[in-house]
Design a protein around this motif. Structure first.
Motif, short mmCIF file in Angstrom:
data_model
loop_
_atom_site.label_atom_id
_atom_site.label_comp_id
_atom_site.label_asym_id
_atom_site.label_seq_id
_atom_site.Cartn_x
_atom_site.Cartn_y
_atom_site.Cartn_z
N VAL A 99 4.06 2.39 -1.44
CA VAL A 99 4.19 1.07 -2.03
C VAL A 99 5.20 0.28 -1.22
CG1 VAL A 99 3.56 1.84 -4.34
CG2 VAL A 99 5.96 1.89 -3.64
N ASP A 149 1.86 -5.07 -14.45
CA ASP A 149 2.82 -6.04 -13.91
C ASP A 149 4.25 -5.61 -14.22
OD1 ASP A 149 0.78 -7.59 -12.92
OD2 ASP A 149 0.71 -8.92 -14.65
N LEU A 152 5.35 -2.66 -12.00
CA LEU A 152 5.63 -3.09 -10.63
C LEU A 152 6.97 -3.82 -10.55
CD1 LEU A 152 2.10 -4.29 -9.43
CD2 LEU A 152 3.15 -2.03 -9.25
N ARG A 153 7.28 -4.62 -11.58
CA ARG A 153 8.58 -5.31 -11.59
C ARG A 153 9.72 -4.32 -11.72
NH1 ARG A 153 5.89 -9.00 -15.01
NH2 ARG A 153 6.95 -8.05 -16.82
N VAL A 157 8.08 -3.48 -6.85
CA VAL A 157 6.94 -3.35 -5.94
C VAL A 157 6.31 -4.72 -5.75
CG1 VAL A 157 4.66 -2.32 -5.60
CG2 VAL A 157 6.51 -0.96 -6.60
N ASP A 159 3.45 -5.24 -3.92
CA ASP A 159 2.02 -5.16 -3.64
C ASP A 159 1.24 -5.92 -4.71
OD1 ASP A 159 2.16 -3.52 -1.33
OD2 ASP A 159 2.60 -1.80 -2.61
N PRO A 161 -0.99 -6.59 -7.73
CA PRO A 161 -1.30 -5.75 -8.91
C PRO A 161 -2.73 -5.26 -8.95
CG PRO A 161 -0.03 -7.69 -9.55
CD PRO A 161 -0.42 -7.89 -8.12
N PHE A 164 -3.77 -1.61 -8.25
CA PHE A 164 -3.46 -0.53 -9.16
C PHE A 164 -4.28 -0.66 -10.44
CE2 PHE A 164 0.23 -1.82 -6.71
CZ PHE A 164 0.58 -0.65 -6.06
#
Length: 256
Positions: A99, A149, A152-153, A157, A159, A161, A164
């Motif tokens: 990632v 989301d 990832l926050r 990350v 990338d 969303p 994933f």
């Protein structure tokens, strides 16, 4: 070209890329292949038994009481005045590809004595450790896409969303079943209906392997490196299959 992970980039971009390459998979990594054999992906459009269940307000309140009485931690669910409820879900991150996270350090100018006025935007790529889990406190109407989301926050990350997907994982009759959640499904509702048992239901974040990936969202270097990564994964998968069949052949010869 990195000798460990075959990462390729432009020679002028080498100073902007940081990779934590773990090198080729070791012998101890065979467990991943064994689990994949047990997993069975089901259709995302096929609703689970919990998704079909409808509850009125009284039943929701009763389910929350039963859920809270079965857990051995303080991760309780709470009913709100507006009829919604809040609670915790645990998500295991099973990502096989690296990632990207933002790098904060400033990059010196290529011309000596002339520092760059704004710095250069950089990113760092690395593999998340195996077995990484994260607890999220969410609402009953929080959607699966919002959970992705939030995860990832939490790990910063950057990338897309859409790379994933959130999966529902369950174990039954020594078989592991995986079902990809739709973007509009509500994970906390599934958690309440299934109960607190992780074997009955757990959540896993994985790469989105379906045709729904928006490949136009990727840059050309990313797409090129995905091809290299897929080639490595294919070669490793073939190696494991050959090793497994060679071991079976050896056992049969010993028996003969």
């Amino acid at each position: 070209l990195s000798p460990d992970c075959s990462f390729t980039c432009h020679y002028r971009c080498r100073a902007l890329v940081r990779l934590d390459c773990s090198g080729p998979p070791r012998a101890g990594d065979e467990d991943d292949g064994n689990e994949q054999v047990l997993e069975k992906d089901t259709n995302v459009d096929e609703p689970s038994e919990w998704e079909k269940t409808e509850l009125d307000q009284t039943q929701v309140e009763q389910r929350i009481k039963e859920y809270n009485s079965q857990i051995n931690s303080n991760l309780f669910m709470s009913l709100n005045k507006d009829g919604s409820y809040t609670g915790f879900i645990k998500v295991q991150l099973k990502l096989v590809r690296p990632v990207s996270v933002p790098a904060t350090k400033r990059v010196p100018s290529l011309q000596a004595g002339r520092p760059h006025p704004q710095g250069v935007k950089r990113r760092t790529s690395f593999y998340l450790p195996k077995g990484t889990v994260k607890h999220l406190h969410i609402l009953s109407h929080t959607r699966a896409s919002e959970v992705i989301d939030a995860l990832l926050r939490k790990f910063t990350v950057i990338d897309n969303p859409r790379k994933f997907a959130l999966f529902e994982r369950s174990e039954k009759d020594d078989q592991v079943y995986l079902r990809k959640l739709g973007d509009e499904e509500h994970p906390l509702r599934l958690r309440l209906l299934a109960g607190p048992s992780e074997k009955v239901l757990s959540f896993v974040l994985k790469e989105n392997e379906t045709g729904e990936v928006n490949w136009d969202a990727f840059t050309l270097p990313e797409l090129h490196n995905f091809l290299l990564i897929l080639q490595r994964e294919e070669e490793e998968h073939v190696r494991r299959l050959r090793h497994r069949y060679a071991r079976c052949r050896q056992k049969m010869q010993e028996a003969l």
